[in-house]
Design a protein around this motif. Structure first.
Motif, PDB file in Angstrom:
ATOM      1  N   UNK A 164       0.852  -1.187   0.000  1.00  0.00           N
ATOM      2  CA  UNK A 164       0.000   0.000   0.000  1.00  0.00           C
ATOM      3  C   UNK A 164       0.888   1.238   0.000  1.00  0.00           C
ATOM      4  N   UNK A 165       0.511   2.212  -0.842  1.00  0.00           N
ATOM      5  CA  UNK A 165       1.302   3.438  -0.973  1.00  0.00           C
ATOM      6  C   UNK A 165       0.359   4.616  -1.151  1.00  0.00           C
ATOM      7  N   UNK A 166       0.744   5.716  -0.549  1.00  0.00           N
ATOM      8  CA  UNK A 166       0.010   6.964  -0.751  1.00  0.00           C
ATOM      9  C   UNK A 166       1.008   8.106  -0.682  1.00  0.00           C
ATOM     10  N   UNK A 167       1.025   8.913  -1.719  1.00  0.00           N
ATOM     11  CA  UNK A 167       1.880  10.103  -1.726  1.00  0.00           C
ATOM     12  C   UNK A 167       1.271  11.160  -0.806  1.00  0.00           C
ATOM     13  N   UNK A 168       2.121  11.933  -0.156  1.00  0.00           N
ATOM     14  CA  UNK A 168       1.659  12.951   0.796  1.00  0.00           C
ATOM     15  C   UNK A 168       0.821  14.038   0.157  1.00  0.00           C
ATOM     16  N   UNK A 169       1.032  14.307  -1.145  1.00  0.00           N
ATOM     17  CA  UNK A 169       0.271  15.375  -1.796  1.00  0.00           C
ATOM     18  C   UNK A 169      -0.905  14.850  -2.619  1.00  0.00           C
ATOM     19  N   UNK A 170      -1.277  13.583  -2.406  1.00  0.00           N
ATOM     20  CA  UNK A 170      -2.388  12.994  -3.143  1.00  0.00           C
ATOM     21  C   UNK A 170      -3.697  13.640  -2.723  1.00  0.00           C
ATOM     22  N   UNK A 171      -4.556  13.937  -3.696  1.00  0.00           N
ATOM     23  CA  UNK A 171      -5.861  14.529  -3.409  1.00  0.00           C
ATOM     24  C   UNK A 171      -6.877  13.456  -2.987  1.00  0.00           C
ATOM     25  N   UNK A 172      -6.514  12.189  -3.199  1.00  0.00           N
ATOM     26  CA  UNK A 172      -7.382  11.077  -2.799  1.00  0.00           C
ATOM     27  C   UNK A 172      -6.933  10.592  -1.420  1.00  0.00           C
TER      28      UNK A 172
END
Length: 158
Positions: free
Chosen positions: A52-60
């Motif tokens: 699982x990955x999520x970028x810090x600037x993701x709008x989702x």
């Protein structure tokens, strides 16, 4: 009107799981395949562990899931004990520090004519555990031993 099955296509029926064979390589420098009869086989599964990955600037506000390391289970095989048949313990007893006799193992599901319909191929398999039968003075069953194989990959073909 009741359906008597006469209109059923012959190709729609699923395969029964009771007709199968196990083959493994004959050893170093040998093209021969040895065949063994088993009562039960389990652990023919493979799974891709999710990352699982999520970028810090993701709008989702959720993670993206990607496939990670592929994981396979050990394969457990059970068979009857026969007089003077010690092949699996002999194979297991070859385990030494950082050395083991690895071999390819093929498990075939067979049709009514004995032809393979589906195959599971284990890469570089080796015995990680051998279990003898339980003994009961009032038992009325066949003596069954179990061998557990670790391997480095599972290839499934039809």
């Amino acid at each position: 009107m009741a359906d008597d099955g006469s209109a059923q296509s012959e190709t729609v029926w699923p395969m029964p799981k009771f007709h199968f064979e196990v083959k493994w390589d004959g050893g170093a420098g040998s093209d021969a395949k040895m065949v063994a009869a088993f009562q039960e086989i389990s652990g023919l599964d493979t799974e891709a562990q999710p990352i699982e990955y999520r970028a810090g600037n993701s709008k989702v506000f959720s993670t993206v899931k990607m496939p990670g390391i592929v994981k396979t289970s050990n394969v457990t095989m059970k068979k009857g004990i026969f007089k003077s048949d010690n092949k699996f313990y002999d194979w297991y007893s070859k385990i030494k520090m950082n050395t083991i006799a690895r071999t390819g193992v093929t498990i075939n599901l067979l049709d009514e004519s004995g032809s393979p319909v589906m195959s599971w191929k284990l890469k570089n398999a080796w015995p990680t555990k051998v279990t003898g039968t339980d003994l009961k003075s009032d038992g009325n069953e066949v003596a069954v031993e179990t061998i557990e194989l670790a391997h480095e990959g599972l290839e499934i073909s039809t």
